[in-house]
Design an enzyme around this catalytic site. Sequence first.
Site, mmCIF file in Angstrom:
data_model
loop_
_atom_site.group_PDB
_atom_site.id
_atom_site.type_symbol
_atom_site.label_atom_id
_atom_site.label_comp_id
_atom_site.label_asym_id
_atom_site.label_seq_id
_atom_site.Cartn_x
_atom_site.Cartn_y
_atom_site.Cartn_z
ATOM 1 N N HIS A 92 -18.008 -39.507 -112.374
ATOM 2 C CA HIS A 92 -17.980 -39.550 -113.827
ATOM 3 C C HIS A 92 -17.475 -38.239 -114.401
ATOM 4 O O HIS A 92 -17.620 -37.182 -113.803
ATOM 5 C CB HIS A 92 -19.342 -39.909 -114.426
ATOM 6 C CG HIS A 92 -20.471 -39.006 -114.061
ATOM 7 N ND1 HIS A 92 -21.051 -39.020 -112.805
ATOM 8 C CD2 HIS A 92 -21.154 -38.088 -114.773
ATOM 9 C CE1 HIS A 92 -22.039 -38.143 -112.773
ATOM 10 N NE2 HIS A 92 -22.119 -37.548 -113.954
ATOM 11 N N ILE A 93 -16.863 -38.365 -115.570
ATOM 12 C CA ILE A 93 -16.340 -37.221 -116.318
ATOM 13 C C ILE A 93 -17.135 -37.120 -117.611
ATOM 14 O O ILE A 93 -17.294 -38.108 -118.316
ATOM 15 C CB ILE A 93 -14.842 -37.412 -116.636
ATOM 16 C CG1 ILE A 93 -14.024 -37.489 -115.342
ATOM 17 C CG2 ILE A 93 -14.337 -36.300 -117.552
ATOM 18 C CD1 ILE A 93 -12.559 -37.855 -115.561
#
Length: 129
Positions: A92-93
Amino acid sequence: MSVFSKIVSGEIQAHVVAETTEFLAFLDVSPLVMGHVLVIPKKEIDYIFDMDEESYFGLTLFAKIVAVGLKKAFPCKKVGVAVIGLEVPHAHIHLIPMNNVGDMNFSKEKLSPSQEELAEAAAKIKAEL
């Protein structure tokens, strides 16, 4: 199955701001600042750099599109980008509206917005995408 995979499957509700067949962007329920968005591949993979190149580049481009809308919805100097990946075993970012470097301090106390506040924030971002 990660908590993010449960969001993708609909088992857990999230305040989604953008979605494609491969990627999902939703609000962090314990944000550093209001507007803090998480961008994920729908396919569960623990480490972002284990993603195949096409998926990695697709995720990065999707994050850029979301970041542009996020900056319009939550005016800030820049949208910060972080990849940490220790808390949830699903790539995830983090996209975080920033006005100073402290806005990206992951050791500071997180906010606890209400569901209504999160819904309003999601609607603001969606309106800019």
